[in-house]
Design a protein around this motif. Structure first.
Motif, PDB file in Angstrom:
ATOM      1  N   VAL A 146       2.179  15.294  26.074  1.00 51.57           N
ATOM      2  CA  VAL A 146       3.111  15.407  24.951  1.00 51.57           C
ATOM      3  C   VAL A 146       2.461  16.179  23.809  1.00 51.57           C
ATOM      4  O   VAL A 146       3.085  17.038  23.187  1.00 51.57           O
ATOM      5  N   GLY A 205       1.800  19.996  25.311  1.00 53.45           N
ATOM      6  CA  GLY A 205       2.907  20.737  25.920  1.00 53.45           C
ATOM      7  C   GLY A 205       2.771  20.752  27.430  1.00 53.45           C
ATOM      8  O   GLY A 205       1.704  20.458  27.985  1.00 53.45           O
ATOM      9  N   LEU A 206       3.855  21.117  28.099  1.00 54.45           N
ATOM     10  CA  LEU A 206       3.886  21.029  29.559  1.00 54.45           C
ATOM     11  C   LEU A 206       2.994  22.064  30.248  1.00 54.45           C
ATOM     12  O   LEU A 206       2.895  22.068  31.466  1.00 54.45           O
ATOM     13  N   TRP A 207       2.352  22.956  29.487  1.00 55.96           N
ATOM     14  CA  TRP A 207       1.484  23.924  30.166  1.00 55.96           C
ATOM     15  C   TRP A 207       0.269  23.252  30.776  1.00 55.96           C
ATOM     16  O   TRP A 207      -0.381  23.822  31.642  1.00 55.96           O
ATOM     17  N   LEU A 253       3.340  23.231  36.307  1.00 59.30           N
ATOM     18  CA  LEU A 253       4.675  23.828  36.245  1.00 59.30           C
ATOM     19  C   LEU A 253       4.616  25.218  35.619  1.00 59.30           C
ATOM     20  O   LEU A 253       3.740  25.504  34.813  1.00 59.30           O
ATOM     21  N   SER A 291       9.773  25.261  37.873  1.00 63.32           N
ATOM     22  CA  SER A 291       9.825  24.548  36.604  1.00 63.32           C
ATOM     23  C   SER A 291      10.118  23.054  36.793  1.00 63.32           C
ATOM     24  O   SER A 291      10.105  22.292  35.837  1.00 63.32           O
ATOM     25  N   TRP A 292      10.361  22.657  38.028  1.00 60.17           N
ATOM     26  CA  TRP A 292      10.414  21.227  38.353  1.00 60.17           C
ATOM     27  C   TRP A 292       9.348  20.977  39.402  1.00 60.17           C
ATOM     28  O   TRP A 292       9.220  21.762  40.344  1.00 60.17           O
ATOM     29  N   ASP A 336       9.276  14.168  32.253  1.00 60.88           N
ATOM     30  CA  ASP A 336       9.529  15.566  32.600  1.00 60.88           C
ATOM     31  C   ASP A 336      10.040  16.386  31.423  1.00 60.88           C
ATOM     32  O   ASP A 336       9.937  17.613  31.430  1.00 60.88           O
ATOM     33  N   LEU A 337      10.606  15.720  30.419  1.00 60.88           N
ATOM     34  CA  LEU A 337      11.246  16.470  29.330  1.00 60.88           C
ATOM     35  C   LEU A 337      10.240  17.268  28.509  1.00 60.88           C
ATOM     36  O   LEU A 337       9.127  16.816  28.260  1.00 60.88           O
ATOM     37  N   GLY A 338      10.683  18.441  28.071  1.00 59.17           N
ATOM     38  CA  GLY A 338       9.861  19.222  27.161  1.00 59.17           C
ATOM     39  C   GLY A 338       9.859  18.595  25.780  1.00 59.17           C
ATOM     40  O   GLY A 338       8.901  18.708  25.027  1.00 59.17           O
ATOM     41  N   ARG A 339      10.952  17.947  25.434  1.00 59.18           N
ATOM     42  CA  ARG A 339      11.065  17.297  24.140  1.00 59.18           C
ATOM     43  C   ARG A 339      11.508  15.849  24.325  1.00 59.18           C
ATOM     44  O   ARG A 339      12.664  15.493  24.072  1.00 59.18           O
ATOM     45  N   ARG A 366      13.584  13.988  21.860  1.00 58.94           N
ATOM     46  CA  ARG A 366      15.031  14.217  21.734  1.00 58.94           C
ATOM     47  C   ARG A 366      15.812  13.553  22.857  1.00 58.94           C
ATOM     48  O   ARG A 366      16.977  13.893  23.088  1.00 58.94           O
ATOM     49  N   ILE A 396      16.679  19.633  24.927  1.00 55.28           N
ATOM     50  CA  ILE A 396      15.744  18.530  25.176  1.00 55.28           C
ATOM     51  C   ILE A 396      14.664  18.924  26.177  1.00 55.28           C
ATOM     52  O   ILE A 396      13.777  18.144  26.479  1.00 55.28           O
ATOM     53  N   GLY A 397      14.777  20.114  26.746  1.00 62.60           N
ATOM     54  CA  GLY A 397      13.730  20.588  27.660  1.00 62.60           C
ATOM     55  C   GLY A 397      13.790  20.020  29.054  1.00 62.60           C
ATOM     56  O   GLY A 397      12.761  19.868  29.707  1.00 62.60           O
ATOM     57  N   CYS A 398      14.993  19.698  29.560  1.00 62.13           N
ATOM     58  CA  CYS A 398      15.083  19.131  30.919  1.00 62.13           C
ATOM     59  C   CYS A 398      14.997  20.202  31.993  1.00 62.13           C
ATOM     60  O   CYS A 398      14.755  19.910  33.141  1.00 62.13           O
ATOM     61  N   ARG A 399      15.249  21.446  31.643  1.00 60.96           N
ATOM     62  CA  ARG A 399      15.118  22.603  32.532  1.00 60.96           C
ATOM     63  C   ARG A 399      16.142  22.615  33.663  1.00 60.96           C
ATOM     64  O   ARG A 399      15.967  23.289  34.660  1.00 60.96           O
ATOM     65  N   PHE A 405      10.916  28.826  29.888  1.00 56.35           N
ATOM     66  CA  PHE A 405      10.601  27.578  29.202  1.00 56.35           C
ATOM     67  C   PHE A 405       9.334  27.755  28.368  1.00 56.35           C
ATOM     68  O   PHE A 405       8.359  28.341  28.826  1.00 56.35           O
ATOM     69  N   PHE A 415       6.345  26.386  27.585  1.00 52.54           N
ATOM     70  CA  PHE A 415       5.428  25.324  28.023  1.00 52.54           C
ATOM     71  C   PHE A 415       4.457  24.945  26.908  1.00 52.54           C
ATOM     72  O   PHE A 415       4.050  23.801  26.800  1.00 52.54           O
ATOM     73  N   LYS A 438       8.392  25.047  21.013  1.00 54.32           N
ATOM     74  CA  LYS A 438       7.693  24.449  22.154  1.00 54.32           C
ATOM     75  C   LYS A 438       8.556  23.365  22.823  1.00 54.32           C
ATOM     76  O   LYS A 438       9.205  22.580  22.142  1.00 54.32           O
ATOM     77  N   GLY A 439       8.552  23.344  24.147  1.00 52.75           N
ATOM     78  CA  GLY A 439       9.271  22.301  24.877  1.00 52.75           C
ATOM     79  C   GLY A 439      10.749  22.591  25.043  1.00 52.75           C
ATOM     80  O   GLY A 439      11.494  21.719  25.490  1.00 52.75           O
TER      81      GLY A 439
END
Lengths: 454, 207
Positions: A46, A49-51, A55, A60-61, A118-121, A124, B83-86, B99, B101, B124-125
């Motif tokens: 968190v 970031g997801l980097w 992924l 991206s999943w 999994d969420l980027g944010r 939210r 929300i970044g669920c992709r 995205f 990342f 970001k995200g």
């Protein structure tokens, strides 16, 4: 009723309660450390970031979506086995239902966390409620998982009610504060006929209700993939395919948990070889069904060999995902089915080993659905790559450890077998038969007195 | 948009101009140039922006309506809502979505607040993509990629006004499409993309 037997199973059912021996604390600490490592990895993700995961823009999943499908699938076995066995009136279920229902809740809690991981944010997440779009499969998922979660909690709680006064009485002076909690949770249960009727009705309704709910959860999870135009996913068979996969892996998970808790809590006298053989039958039926679905999918795609599906099929059968694909097909499907189906010695060990292979294999199968579906080119020749990092692996290990942790903690406070159901089966059995076969052992299968060939 | 594959020489100036315009890192190719081979083995190039589909799959699957369509038909992303669920990235048949990342590069103007019409800096995200430079076209200017294309291979047009320009010529959009047998990529998916391709001899995108 045989008083000696009742005393025996009451004693066994409450045995783990309040027992803080060394083994228990060491298990809690080891599992807790793994869970803490997983939580740390998530916090790290968190922050950065997801980097920090494997992924990327093409794939991206990855692990999180795989794990979500995997753990929610696991939770099915518990809910469905218990519901189906209740509805069909299978008496042999009595010593298993509590474990199955608790496994369902524990696995679901773990699986339900994954969409958030999994969420980027993740901050939210609640936007889904605030701005929810009915047309989005993500919203369908949230609705289905939430209602299924509530139902499986109720499904665990209702049959627990009549056991609470029994547990309190059995604990005697040891009960203390726990006894007061039991009193509150048991909602004044006295075992009066009207209460018995209400409870039976409630459990009956839940058993019926939980089946369509469980089916709906995995159907919408499948539609998350199937509503896209990706050739590997855009398939009409996907929803039932996912439901069957979930039940298959779920029954395997129940077998593993039952085998483990039987050893840990010394339930060998009540959960006997016969139980494992019947659960194996369920496993074989579901596995055979799954094999049939797989053949149906690959045959129809492979026969026509349309341009859209060729690269996906080739990558599975002979290409870069062939090692995973054949490991799953042979090691996670064929071998365990044969292992579980063969007659003969060591039914418990065979069922358990087969189940471990099935659970591992079904994780691989979800990997083979998610990752190649993402990596296969949708634009000309642009193959994706996916290599998970320590973050994803740590979170997977931590979340897997959370399931046994939740179970041993739960059974430290609540009876591990449903005394009420054992009573019921025992009583009814005594009325309907004069044989001295312990009724908690499976009653069909002529000539089986239960437990002979463990 | 109309993309003339006969003219594209694969210089990737469009990609670079897009990245400069929106302060994007090098991995973000909102307009990406693919290198392809025609039937005789000759190399040709295919720039791929967002197709701004009329029947956009990304828009349907978004759980929070962060992706939306403007009155002009441009598909935009509200990164304050995403929300970044992709899910949209899984649904897009063109791989047009990117995205964030990690943190985006720092914006030159620290007070710039990203809006759907000018999503700079990226957040970001969340997911971003080609927004057809509506911040430019709203003022009658060209999108960055069209401006940067030295081959005049990219045309920006308006289907209602029936006009298109590549920066040097202005033509009737309907004639440009019709006279050159322009087609849309993966039209069979029913997404009704609003980017047209003009292919030269042997330049077959359905490989």
């Amino acid at each position: 009723m045989d008083r000696r037997t009742r005393a025996l199973y009451v004693e066994r059912a409450v045995w783990p309660i309040g027992r803080g021996d060394r083994k228990f604390w060491i298990s809690v600490m080891v599992l807790g450390a793994l869970v803490a490592a997983g939580v740390y990895a998530w916090i790290y993700q968190v922050q950065h970031g997801l980097w920090v995961t494997g992924l990327n823009q093409k794939v991206s999943w990855g692990f999180y979506i795989i794990n979500c499908v995997f753990f929610i699938g696991m939770s099915y076995g518990g809910a469905m086995t218990s519901a189906i066995l209740r509805l069909t009136g299978a008496k042999w279920r009595a010593p298993l239902t509590r474990i199955a229902e608790a496994t369902a809740v524990a696995a679901l809690l773990v699986g339900a966390v994954y969409p958030i991981v999994d969420l980027g944010r993740p901050d939210r997440f609640l936007y889904i409620l605030r701005y929810g779009q009915v047309g989005s499969p993500v919203v369908w998922d949230l609705v289905a998982v939430t209602s299924y979660a509530i139902a499986s909690f109720v499904f665990l709680y209702l049959p627990l009610i009549p056991d609470l006064p029994v547990a309190k009485a059995a604990l005697g002076a040891r009960a203390g504060l726990l006894g007061r909690i039991y009193d509150a949770l048991s909602l004044g249960w006295k075992g009066r006929p009207d209460q018995e009727r209400a409870l039976a009705r409630g459990i009956g309704i839940m058993a019926v209700l939980i089946i369509p709910l469980a089916v709906s959860v995995h159907s919408v999870l499948a539609w998350l993939f199937a509503v896209t135009s990706r050739a590997e996913w855009h398939s009409t068979i996907f929803a039932p395919y996912f439901v069957l996969a979930a039940m298959f892996s779920g029954v395997a998970a129940v077998i593993i948990v039952v085998a483990a808790l039987r050893k840990v809590y010394g339930l060998g006298e009540f959960i006997v070889a016969k139980h494992f053989r019947y659960l194996s039958y369920l496993l074989i039926a579901l596995g055979a069904g799954y094999l049939y679905f797989m053949i149906s999918e690959f045959l129809t795609d492979g026969y026509v060999f349309e341009s859209g599906t060729t690269s996906g099929l080739q990558s599975l059968f002979i290409g870069q995902y062939a090692p995973e694909f054949w490991s799953f097909s042979v090691g996670g499907l064929l071998v365990p089915l044969v292992l579980a189906a063969l007659p003969g010695r060591f039914p418990v060990a065979r069922a358990t080993v087969a189940s471990v292979l099935v659970v591992a294999g079904m994780w691989l199968k979800r990997f083979l659905i998610v990752v190649p579906g993402m990596a296969n080119p949708i634009m000309p020749w642009e193959w994706g790559q996916y290599q998970p990092t320590w973050v994803e692996i740590t979170i997977l290990v931590g979340s897997a450890a959370a399931i046994p942790l939740m179970l041993i903690v739960f059974f430290r406070f609540f009876p591990v077998m449903s005394v009420h159901e054992l009573d019921e089966v025992e009583g009814r059995y005594e009325v309907s038969s004069r044989h001295r076969i312990p009724a908690y052992a499976p009653v069909y299968g002529a000539g089986d007195a239960g437990g002979g060939d463990d | 948009m109309v993309i003339d594959l006969r003219r594209c020489d694969g210089c990737k100036k469009c990609t670079e101009a897009c990245q400069t315009e929106h302060d994007l890192p090098k991995t973000f190719e909102w307009i990406k140039v693919f290198q392809l081979q025609d039937k005789s083995g000759e190399t040709y190039y295919m720039p791929r922006p967002c197709m701004h589909c009329e029947n956009a799959p990304c828009l349907r699957v978004c759980p929070v309506a962060a992706t939306f369509r403007t009155d002009e038909g441009v598909i935009l992303v509200d990164q304050e809502r995403c929300i970044g669920c992709r899910m949209c990235m899984a649904a897009c048949p063109y791989g047009a979505r990117y995205f964030n990342f990690g943190d985006p590069p720092a914006a030159p103007n620290p007070f710039q607040k990203p809006t759907p019409e000018f999503p700079v800096p990226q957040i970001k995200g969340t997911v971003g993509k080609c927004m057809l430079c509506v911040h430019n076209t709203d003022h009658g200017e060209l999108p960055a990629c069209v401006k940067a294309c030295g081959m005049q291979a990219l045309w920006i047009g308006d289907l209602t006004a029936d006009v298109a320009t590549n920066g040097s010529d202005t033509v009737r959009l309907s004639s440009l499409i019709k006279d050159n047998d322009a087609f849309r990529y993966k039209e069979e998916l029913g997404t009704s993309p609003r980017v047209y391709y003009i292919a030269g001899h042997g330049q077959d995108l359905d490989n």
